[in-house]
Motif scaffolding. Structure first.
Motif, PDB file in Angstrom:
ATOM      1  N   LEU A 264      35.614  43.483  58.395  1.00 33.09           N
ATOM      2  CA  LEU A 264      35.234  42.516  57.364  1.00 33.09           C
ATOM      3  C   LEU A 264      35.819  41.148  57.690  1.00 33.09           C
ATOM      4  O   LEU A 264      36.910  41.043  58.228  1.00 33.09           O
TER       5      LEU A 264
ATOM      6  N   ASP B 172      36.985  37.458  55.890  1.00 37.87           N
ATOM      7  CA  ASP B 172      37.311  36.759  54.635  1.00 37.87           C
ATOM      8  C   ASP B 172      37.382  37.701  53.434  1.00 37.87           C
ATOM      9  O   ASP B 172      37.000  37.336  52.331  1.00 37.87           O
ATOM     10  N   GLN B 173      37.829  38.901  53.624  1.00 39.07           N
ATOM     11  CA  GLN B 173      37.960  39.865  52.538  1.00 39.07           C
ATOM     12  C   GLN B 173      39.323  40.550  52.650  1.00 39.07           C
ATOM     13  O   GLN B 173      39.897  40.601  53.726  1.00 39.07           O
TER      14      GLN B 173
ATOM     15  N   ARG C 134      41.878  43.269  53.447  1.00 38.76           N
ATOM     16  CA  ARG C 134      41.754  44.260  54.499  1.00 38.76           C
ATOM     17  C   ARG C 134      42.573  45.511  54.245  1.00 38.76           C
ATOM     18  O   ARG C 134      42.439  46.474  54.961  1.00 38.76           O
TER      19      ARG C 134
ATOM     20  N   TRP D 172      33.025  49.794  46.382  1.00 37.84           N
ATOM     21  CA  TRP D 172      33.009  48.329  46.400  1.00 37.84           C
ATOM     22  C   TRP D 172      32.239  47.808  47.614  1.00 37.84           C
ATOM     23  O   TRP D 172      31.417  46.898  47.498  1.00 37.84           O
TER      24      TRP D 172
ATOM     25  N   GLN E   8      35.707  45.369  43.057  1.00 34.15           N
ATOM     26  CA  GLN E   8      36.757  45.384  44.068  1.00 34.15           C
ATOM     27  C   GLN E   8      37.972  46.110  43.490  1.00 34.15           C
ATOM     28  O   GLN E   8      38.408  45.822  42.385  1.00 34.15           O
TER      29      GLN E   8
END
Length: 85
Positions: free
Chosen positions: A47, A49-50, A52, A72, A79
């Motif tokens: 992923l 910019d999310q 981790r 999610w 989330q």
């Protein structure tokens, strides 16, 4: 560092997306040389910019958390929040 840790696999999943694959892995980790407590983590790779990783307090939280992360990632749930240890 990993040779000083004991890993306890809980769940592994691979999701295939248009940009590549996303790997979701949940496991417990403890010191290899002592009877210290086990901490539980869910790691997500692939992923951008999310968040981790997530930390969980207990085995049951980790198993449910793994399912929540999958929901999610596939758009079937919110989330997940970190569980307090």
């Amino acid at each position: 560092m990993l040779d000083q840790m004991t890993l306890y696999p809980i769940a592994d999943d691979v999701l295939f997306a248009p940009g590549g694959k996303v790997v979701v892995r949940t496991y417990g980790v403890a010191p290899a040389t002592s009877t210290g407590s086990v901490s539980y983590r869910t790691w997500v790779t692939g992923l951008r910019d999310q968040p981790r990783y997530w930390h969980w307090g207990h085995f049951e939280d980790a198993a449910q958390g793994h399912r929540s992360v999958l929901e999610w990632l596939t758009g079937r749930g919110p989330q997940p929040a970190q569980a307090l240890s």
